[in-house]
Design a protein around this motif. Structure first.
Motif, PDB file in Angstrom:
ATOM      1  N   ALA A 147       0.824  -1.207   0.000  1.00 46.34           N
ATOM      2  CA  ALA A 147       0.000   0.000   0.000  1.00 46.34           C
ATOM      3  C   ALA A 147       0.861   1.262   0.000  1.00 46.34           C
ATOM      4  CB  ALA A 147      -0.933  -0.002   1.216  1.00 46.34           C
ATOM      5  N   LEU A 148       1.978   1.241   0.726  1.00 43.90           N
ATOM      6  CA  LEU A 148       2.875   2.399   0.763  1.00 43.90           C
ATOM      7  C   LEU A 148       3.536   2.642  -0.590  1.00 43.90           C
ATOM      8  CD1 LEU A 148       4.511   1.764   4.257  1.00 43.90           C
ATOM      9  CD2 LEU A 148       2.967   3.632   3.664  1.00 43.90           C
ATOM     10  N   ILE A 149       3.870   1.564  -1.311  1.00 50.71           N
ATOM     11  CA  ILE A 149       4.448   1.716  -2.650  1.00 50.71           C
ATOM     12  C   ILE A 149       3.443   2.398  -3.570  1.00 50.71           C
ATOM     13  CG2 ILE A 149       5.232   0.443  -4.680  1.00 50.71           C
ATOM     14  CD1 ILE A 149       6.475  -1.605  -2.806  1.00 50.71           C
ATOM     15  N   LYS A 150       2.167   1.997  -3.471  1.00 47.51           N
ATOM     16  CA  LYS A 150       1.143   2.616  -4.296  1.00 47.51           C
ATOM     17  C   LYS A 150       0.945   4.094  -3.935  1.00 47.51           C
ATOM     18  CE  LYS A 150      -1.565  -1.546  -5.309  1.00 47.51           C
ATOM     19  NZ  LYS A 150      -2.900  -2.193  -5.180  1.00 47.51           N
ATOM     20  N   ALA A 151       1.085   4.417  -2.640  1.00 46.35           N
ATOM     21  CA  ALA A 151       0.828   5.781  -2.185  1.00 46.35           C
ATOM     22  C   ALA A 151       1.986   6.726  -2.482  1.00 46.35           C
ATOM     23  CB  ALA A 151       0.519   5.782  -0.689  1.00 46.35           C
ATOM     24  N   HIS A 152       3.232   6.239  -2.337  1.00 45.10           N
ATOM     25  CA  HIS A 152       4.396   7.121  -2.439  1.00 45.10           C
ATOM     26  C   HIS A 152       5.310   6.814  -3.611  1.00 45.10           C
ATOM     27  CE1 HIS A 152       3.311   8.650   1.501  1.00 45.10           C
ATOM     28  NE2 HIS A 152       3.308   7.425   1.988  1.00 45.10           N
ATOM     29  N   GLY A 153       5.245   5.616  -4.147  1.00 45.04           N
ATOM     30  CA  GLY A 153       6.145   5.244  -5.225  1.00 45.04           C
ATOM     31  C   GLY A 153       7.392   4.549  -4.704  1.00 45.04           C
ATOM     32  N   THR A 154       7.955   3.674  -5.533  1.00 38.86           N
ATOM     33  CA  THR A 154       9.126   2.896  -5.129  1.00 38.86           C
ATOM     34  C   THR A 154      10.330   3.787  -4.864  1.00 38.86           C
ATOM     35  OG1 THR A 154       8.338   0.998  -6.404  1.00 38.86           O
ATOM     36  CG2 THR A 154      10.679   1.048  -5.852  1.00 38.86           C
ATOM     37  N   GLU A 155      10.560   4.762  -5.727  1.00 38.62           N
ATOM     38  CA  GLU A 155      11.770   5.591  -5.608  1.00 38.62           C
ATOM     39  C   GLU A 155      11.776   6.387  -4.307  1.00 38.62           C
ATOM     40  OE1 GLU A 155      14.125   9.117  -8.085  1.00 38.62           O
ATOM     41  OE2 GLU A 155      12.389   8.109  -8.963  1.00 38.62           O
ATOM     42  N   ARG A 156      10.609   6.918  -3.912  1.00 41.63           N
ATOM     43  CA  ARG A 156      10.569   7.717  -2.688  1.00 41.63           C
ATOM     44  C   ARG A 156      10.831   6.860  -1.457  1.00 41.63           C
ATOM     45  NH1 ARG A 156       5.511  11.353  -0.368  1.00 41.63           N
ATOM     46  NH2 ARG A 156       6.755  12.632   1.057  1.00 41.63           N
ATOM     47  N   LEU A 157      10.254   5.652  -1.403  1.00 41.15           N
ATOM     48  CA  LEU A 157      10.497   4.764  -0.266  1.00 41.15           C
ATOM     49  C   LEU A 157      11.953   4.329  -0.217  1.00 41.15           C
ATOM     50  CD1 LEU A 157       7.344   2.447  -0.254  1.00 41.15           C
ATOM     51  CD2 LEU A 157       7.690   4.642   0.872  1.00 41.15           C
ATOM     52  N   ALA A 158      12.542   4.041  -1.391  1.00 41.68           N
ATOM     53  CA  ALA A 158      13.948   3.630  -1.420  1.00 41.68           C
ATOM     54  C   ALA A 158      14.855   4.762  -0.968  1.00 41.68           C
ATOM     55  CB  ALA A 158      14.321   3.178  -2.830  1.00 41.68           C
ATOM     56  N   ARG A 159      14.563   5.995  -1.397  1.00 43.55           N
ATOM     57  CA  ARG A 159      15.392   7.137  -0.992  1.00 43.55           C
ATOM     58  C   ARG A 159      15.348   7.343   0.520  1.00 43.55           C
ATOM     59  NH1 ARG A 159      12.658  11.111  -2.970  1.00 43.55           N
ATOM     60  NH2 ARG A 159      13.263  10.643  -5.110  1.00 43.55           N
ATOM     61  N   PHE A 160      14.141   7.198   1.109  1.00 41.03           N
ATOM     62  CA  PHE A 160      14.018   7.333   2.562  1.00 41.03           C
ATOM     63  C   PHE A 160      14.836   6.262   3.274  1.00 41.03           C
ATOM     64  CE2 PHE A 160      12.017   6.020   6.518  1.00 41.03           C
ATOM     65  CZ  PHE A 160      11.909   7.213   7.202  1.00 41.03           C
ATOM     66  N   ALA A 161      14.740   5.015   2.810  1.00 46.33           N
ATOM     67  CA  ALA A 161      15.463   3.913   3.449  1.00 46.33           C
ATOM     68  C   ALA A 161      16.973   4.121   3.359  1.00 46.33           C
ATOM     69  CB  ALA A 161      15.072   2.585   2.810  1.00 46.33           C
ATOM     70  N   ILE A 162      17.459   4.587   2.213  1.00 47.18           N
ATOM     71  CA  ILE A 162      18.904   4.807   2.035  1.00 47.18           C
ATOM     72  C   ILE A 162      19.385   5.908   2.964  1.00 47.18           C
ATOM     73  CG2 ILE A 162      20.653   5.585   0.391  1.00 47.18           C
ATOM     74  CD1 ILE A 162      18.947   4.194  -1.795  1.00 47.18           C
ATOM     75  N   GLU A 163      18.580   6.968   3.117  1.00 55.87           N
ATOM     76  CA  GLU A 163      18.959   8.055   4.034  1.00 55.87           C
ATOM     77  C   GLU A 163      19.040   7.551   5.467  1.00 55.87           C
ATOM     78  OE1 GLU A 163      16.002  10.994   3.373  1.00 55.87           O
ATOM     79  OE2 GLU A 163      16.863  11.724   1.488  1.00 55.87           O
ATOM     80  N   GLN A 164      18.109   6.669   5.865  1.00 53.74           N
ATOM     81  CA  GLN A 164      18.154   6.114   7.217  1.00 53.74           C
ATOM     82  C   GLN A 164      19.389   5.239   7.415  1.00 53.74           C
ATOM     83  OE1 GLN A 164      15.871   6.819   9.783  1.00 53.74           O
ATOM     84  NE2 GLN A 164      15.301   8.372   8.284  1.00 53.74           N
ATOM     85  N   CYS A 165      19.738   4.455   6.400  1.00 57.97           N
ATOM     86  CA  CYS A 165      20.926   3.596   6.498  1.00 57.97           C
ATOM     87  C   CYS A 165      22.206   4.420   6.591  1.00 57.97           C
ATOM     88  CB  CYS A 165      21.000   2.651   5.295  1.00 57.97           C
ATOM     89  SG  CYS A 165      19.718   1.373   5.276  1.00 57.97           S
ATOM     90  N   GLN A 166      22.208   5.602   5.979  1.00 62.15           N
ATOM     91  CA  GLN A 166      23.390   6.460   6.051  1.00 62.15           C
ATOM     92  C   GLN A 166      23.559   7.083   7.426  1.00 62.15           C
ATOM     93  OE1 GLN A 166      22.545   9.183   2.853  1.00 62.15           O
ATOM     94  NE2 GLN A 166      23.438   7.853   1.279  1.00 62.15           N
ATOM     95  N   GLN A 167      22.464   7.183   8.194  1.00 62.38           N
ATOM     96  CA  GLN A 167      22.520   7.833   9.499  1.00 62.38           C
ATOM     97  C   GLN A 167      22.795   6.856  10.643  1.00 62.38           C
ATOM     98  OE1 GLN A 167      18.857  10.017   9.985  1.00 62.38           O
ATOM     99  NE2 GLN A 167      19.097  11.094   8.028  1.00 62.38           N
ATOM    100  N   ARG A 168      22.422   5.584  10.476  1.00 59.97           N
ATOM    101  CA  ARG A 168      22.589   4.627  11.560  1.00 59.97           C
ATOM    102  C   ARG A 168      22.729   3.221  10.985  1.00 59.97           C
ATOM    103  NH1 ARG A 168      17.610   6.782  11.896  1.00 59.97           N
ATOM    104  NH2 ARG A 168      18.266   7.986  13.713  1.00 59.97           N
ATOM    105  N   GLN A 169      23.184   2.305  11.794  1.00 60.86           N
ATOM    106  CA  GLN A 169      23.346   0.914  11.364  1.00 60.86           C
ATOM    107  C   GLN A 169      22.010   0.188  11.519  1.00 60.86           C
ATOM    108  OE1 GLN A 169      26.368  -1.240  13.447  1.00 60.86           O
ATOM    109  NE2 GLN A 169      26.096  -3.108  12.255  1.00 60.86           N
ATOM    110  N   ILE A 170      21.472  -0.297  10.413  1.00 64.18           N
ATOM    111  CA  ILE A 170      20.171  -0.958  10.390  1.00 64.18           C
ATOM    112  C   ILE A 170      20.362  -2.373   9.871  1.00 64.18           C
ATOM    113  CG2 ILE A 170      17.841  -0.912   9.433  1.00 64.18           C
ATOM    114  CD1 ILE A 170      18.125   2.118   9.223  1.00 64.18           C
TER     115      ILE A 170
END
Length: 300
Positions: free
Chosen positions: A212-235
């Protein structure tokens, strides 16, 4: 629920050190069946008796392990809401139980008592045919003494765990495969250098949320958010991103492709004349009217 949640942390959690203390502090306060607790950094510092930096680092590690979830982030003076996902529905074993709470005893703990049929007596057997008790009289009663497991007596006096300690968070057979709709999202994150993230601990309900989130925001936006989180902390686990994805603002754009909408034009009102200008206009209008009257009188 508090005792059950703490029992889960003591016996099932894989965390160590300060992250484990964070889980115990939250479990100690968990009173609902959902194991959710609203707790701020100040309260965690008091419970751990540690500095702010130590507490923040411990919370981040607990979140990265997947054994702690942030259901709602802190807003203003309102503390964040945390959940112990793997303690939901967990029940500590009943004191004095001889096996797991759910399901039959394992084969090694069975007494092996069997009754072949009604015509051959009790036919009690032990797990091993070689282990026999003393016979009760001449000829023997034929009843063999049951033997307990190899490691201890027949009846346990201490409660057993409801399951063996896992090497990692529990998984379900249906969630071990990444669904096809999530392949582009996971692929983008992997190509960014974070291909060690573990996605096999998500259940089917969580994959539906991601769909549902992919449909609402798009794959690229979710991936960009996840990459930014990985750059800030170890996940470590992909589940970590779900709460942040849920908080993303939905962008609505109903404008057809290639069309730019402009605001409707409105007439600009003329500025009101100043008092001096108003007097000059009135004088001019009076003189014009007087001249017209004189011309009209001279023509008669």
């Amino acid at each position: 629920m508090t005792i059950d949640a703490m029992h889960w942390v003591w016996n099932q959690s894989t965390t160590t050190g300060n992250p484990r203390l964070v889980l115990l502090a939250i479990a100690d306060k968990a009173s609902s069946a959902e194991c959710t607790v609203r707790m701020g950094t100040t309260e965690l510092r008091a419970r751990l008796n540690a500095s702010k930096s130590v507490v923040v680092n411990a919370v981040d590690k607990a979140l990265a392990s997947g054994e702690l979830l942030m259901v709602a982030p802190a807003v203003g003076s309102r503390a964040a809401t945390y959940q112990l996902p793997y303690a939901v529905g967990y029940r500590r074993p009943t004191p004095g139980s001889t096996g797991p709470d759910s399901g039959p005893l394992s084969q090694s703990y069975r007494s092996g008592i069997e009754t072949p049929n009604a015509h051959q007596g009790s036919g009690i057997r032990t797990g091993s045919e070689n282990a026999r008790g003393p016979e009760s009289g001449p000829g023997g009663s034929g009843i063999e003494t049951p033997r307990g497991p190899e490691s201890g007596p027949l009846h346990q006096t201490t409660p057993t765990r409801s399951g063996s300690k896992q090497d990692g968070p529990p998984t379900t057979a249906a969630a071990t495969v990444i669904p096809a709709f999530a392949h582009p999202l996971v692929g983008m994150i992997n190509r960014a250098g974070y291909d060690t993230l573990r996605w096999n601990n998500l259940d089917s309900a969580e994959w539906l949320i991601i769909h549902a989130l992919i449909k609402a925001h798009g794959t690229e936006r979710l991936a960009r958010f996840a990459i930014e989180q990985c750059q800030q902390r170890q996940i470590t686990y992909g589940r970590y991103f779900i709460s942040g994805w849920k908080d993303l603002a939905v962008v609505h754009d109903d404008t057809p492709e290639g069309v730019s909408r402009l605001p409707a034009l409105r007439p600009v009102p003329s500025p009101a004349p100043s008092p001096a200008v108003a007097r000059r206009n009135a004088s001019r209008d009076y003189l014009d009217e007087l001249s017209a009257q004189l011309r009209a009188g001279g023509s008669q």
